[in-house]
Motif scaffolding. Structure first.
Motif, short mmCIF file in Angstrom:
data_model
loop_
_atom_site.label_atom_id
_atom_site.label_comp_id
_atom_site.label_asym_id
_atom_site.label_seq_id
_atom_site.Cartn_x
_atom_site.Cartn_y
_atom_site.Cartn_z
N SER A 5 -49.02 -59.04 14.24
CA SER A 5 -49.61 -58.20 13.19
C SER A 5 -51.03 -57.80 13.56
CB SER A 5 -49.65 -58.95 11.85
OG SER A 5 -48.39 -59.32 11.45
N LEU A 6 -51.77 -58.76 14.09
CA LEU A 6 -53.16 -58.48 14.46
C LEU A 6 -53.23 -57.45 15.58
CD1 LEU A 6 -54.65 -62.09 14.40
CD2 LEU A 6 -54.81 -60.33 12.65
N ALA A 7 -52.33 -57.57 16.54
CA ALA A 7 -52.34 -56.63 17.66
C ALA A 7 -52.01 -55.22 17.18
CB ALA A 7 -51.33 -57.07 18.73
N VAL A 8 -51.06 -55.11 16.26
CA VAL A 8 -50.71 -53.80 15.71
C VAL A 8 -51.89 -53.21 14.95
CG1 VAL A 8 -49.22 -52.60 14.05
CG2 VAL A 8 -48.24 -54.29 15.62
N LEU A 10 -55.00 -54.01 15.26
CA LEU A 10 -56.10 -53.75 16.20
C LEU A 10 -55.91 -52.40 16.90
CD1 LEU A 10 -58.62 -54.73 17.70
CD2 LEU A 10 -57.11 -55.94 19.29
N MET A 11 -54.69 -52.14 17.33
CA MET A 11 -54.43 -50.86 18.00
C MET A 11 -54.69 -49.69 17.07
SD MET A 11 -53.65 -49.11 20.63
CE MET A 11 -52.83 -50.02 21.96
N GLU A 12 -54.26 -49.82 15.81
CA GLU A 12 -54.48 -48.73 14.85
C GLU A 12 -55.97 -48.51 14.62
OE1 GLU A 12 -52.23 -46.61 13.56
OE2 GLU A 12 -50.96 -47.60 15.03
N LEU A 13 -56.73 -49.60 14.59
CA LEU A 13 -58.17 -49.48 14.39
C LEU A 13 -58.83 -48.86 15.63
CD1 LEU A 13 -60.50 -50.15 12.47
CD2 LEU A 13 -60.65 -52.40 13.55
N VAL A 14 -58.39 -49.30 16.80
CA VAL A 14 -58.97 -48.79 18.05
C VAL A 14 -58.76 -47.28 18.18
CG1 VAL A 14 -58.61 -48.81 20.55
CG2 VAL A 14 -58.89 -50.97 19.32
N VAL A 49 -47.82 -54.13 22.33
CA VAL A 49 -48.30 -53.00 21.51
C VAL A 49 -48.84 -51.88 22.39
CG1 VAL A 49 -50.08 -52.32 19.85
CG2 VAL A 49 -48.74 -54.40 19.47
N ARG A 50 -49.61 -52.22 23.41
CA ARG A 50 -50.19 -51.17 24.26
C ARG A 50 -49.09 -50.43 25.02
NH1 ARG A 50 -52.78 -54.79 29.24
NH2 ARG A 50 -50.76 -55.44 30.05
N LYS B 12 -59.48 -54.25 9.26
CA LYS B 12 -60.03 -53.22 8.39
C LYS B 12 -58.93 -52.38 7.71
CE LYS B 12 -63.14 -49.30 8.23
NZ LYS B 12 -64.02 -48.39 8.92
N LEU B 13 -57.87 -52.07 8.47
CA LEU B 13 -56.83 -51.21 7.89
C LEU B 13 -56.09 -51.92 6.77
CD1 LEU B 13 -55.43 -49.54 11.12
CD2 LEU B 13 -57.30 -48.83 9.65
N ASN B 14 -55.81 -53.21 6.99
CA ASN B 14 -55.20 -54.00 5.91
C ASN B 14 -56.14 -54.05 4.70
OD1 ASN B 14 -53.12 -56.23 5.03
ND2 ASN B 14 -55.14 -57.10 4.67
N ASP B 15 -57.44 -54.23 4.99
CA ASP B 15 -58.41 -54.36 3.90
C ASP B 15 -58.53 -53.06 3.09
OD1 ASP B 15 -58.77 -56.88 4.81
OD2 ASP B 15 -60.76 -56.56 5.67
N GLU B 16 -58.32 -51.94 3.75
CA GLU B 16 -58.39 -50.66 3.03
C GLU B 16 -57.25 -50.55 2.02
OE1 GLU B 16 -58.49 -47.69 6.09
OE2 GLU B 16 -60.61 -48.03 6.54
#
Lengths: 134, 216
Positions: A5-8, A10-14, A49-50, B12-16
């Motif tokens: 979940s974190l990797a997914v 993280l990628m969306e945020l990146v 994910v990458r 951040k995306l989850n938090d939004e």
């Protein structure tokens, strides 16, 4: 296995930080021990994910800052091996000063005309009996 | 090559999405509790007893997360009308988006109190904001007295900690002093409530809940 979940996430945020014409090379995160993230598992999840992204060779660098506690009685600041370690003054209380970080620190990108082909091939990553070649 | 400094919460995306959930809950006037505990700690038994105790006093609903089956949803459906079971598959926690989807199956404006029973796990659910008003950490004496020390993230972030199954203290190896010392080491001001949910001994928990939610 919250690392996937974190990797997914993280990628969306990146993706928000990579300019349209750029190629993602390296992502650096800082994750303190409070979050219970297993670095090896996160690397494995990131490699999966990458592989589904536009940047299948993007590297993940995980910085792991240690626990840092301060003693409200004597003011001592120290880095314990485990968070339940008491202060040498005998106080049973401690304040968390570090180890709770959970941040995307930086994103390294290359211009699209920089040769991606010259980048080293990613290694084979294995975790929990699974092997993924990306 | 260019390095872009960021410093942004990874979640951040989850938090939004959690923020959207929280706004909707606030507008509806519903108090939302995220209940986090290990498998077998008694989360569902606690909610059964709680829903029973609150019947007629406030309108309750539950979102319950499990990797598989609707068994907990069926158990809780005996005590309140609005229950949504979320099956997470291989997922080890609920995230804000799953809760948002579940909210679409509820009429939150008709609720005073909504429980989110998270997936049984003391690590992964802790980092994911769901939009709740209160995060509640549930331990039980049968798990052993070292669980608080081993799970500092929950101890440090929960609004209240519950210790369940105290009716079993005479039968299991559990030092109440050691458990409390580990909690106080991390948080001198942590509030800890002792319970025996399956015996209906939950008065202190109900007393904690009621002032926080709208009552009839």
């Amino acid at each position: 296995m919250h690392e996937m979940s974190l990797a997914v996430d993280l990628m969306e945020l990146v993706k928000r930080y990579v300019p349209p014409s750029a190629y993602l090379m390296t992502v650096t995160v800082r994750i303190g021990p409070m979050h219970g993230v297993v670095a090896e598992a996160l690397q494995w999840a990131w490699s999966a994910v990458r592989g589904q992204s536009a940047w299948p060779q993007a590297k993940l660098v995980i910085e792991t800052p240690p626990w840092r506690l301060s003693c409200p009685r004597c003011g001592r600041l120290w880095e314990p091996a485990t968070v339940d370690e008491h202060c040498t003054c005998g106080s049973v209380h401690a304040d968390i000063e570090g180890g709770d970080e959970f941040a995307l620190v930086s994103v390294e990108v290359a211009d699209s005309d920089e040769s991606v082909e010259n980048q080293p091939r990613p290694e084979v990553v294995g975790h929990c009996g699974l092997a993924t070649v990306v | 090559m260019k390095t872009i400094p960021v410093v942004e919460n990874v979640l951040k995306l989850n938090d939004e999405v959690a923020l959207l959930n929280r706004r909707q809950f606030t507008q509806a006037g519903v108090f939302v509790v995220d209940l986090i505990g290990a498998p077998g700690s008694g989360k569902t038994a606690l909610l059964e007893a709680t829903l029973k105790a609150l019947a007629g006093r406030c309108r309750t609903g539950v979102i319950v997360g499990d990797p598989a089956t609707s068994r907990d949803g069926e158990r809780l459906g005996r005590y309140c009308e609005q229950v949504v079971q979320v099956n997470t598959g291989h997922g080890c926690h609920l995230d804000a988006n799953q809760v948002r989807q579940a909210m679409g199956r509820l009429n939150v404006t008709d609720l005073d109190l909504l429980f989110i029973e998270n997936v049984g796990n003391l690590i992964c659910p802790v980092g994911f904001d769901l939009g709740q008003n209160a995060k509640v950490g549930l331990f039980s004496v049968s798990e052993g007295d070292d669980k608080a020390a081993k799970h500092p993230h929950l101890v440090l972030t929960a609004d209240v900690l519950l210790l369940n199954k105290i009716d079993l203290l005479a039968y299991v190896s559990f030092s109440r002093d050691r458990f409390m010392e580990d909690i106080r080491h991390l948080r001198a001001d942590a509030e800890v409530i002792e319970l025996a949910a399956s015996k209906g001994l939950i008065k202190a928990w109900i007393d904690w809940l009621l002032p926080r939610c709208r009552t009839r």
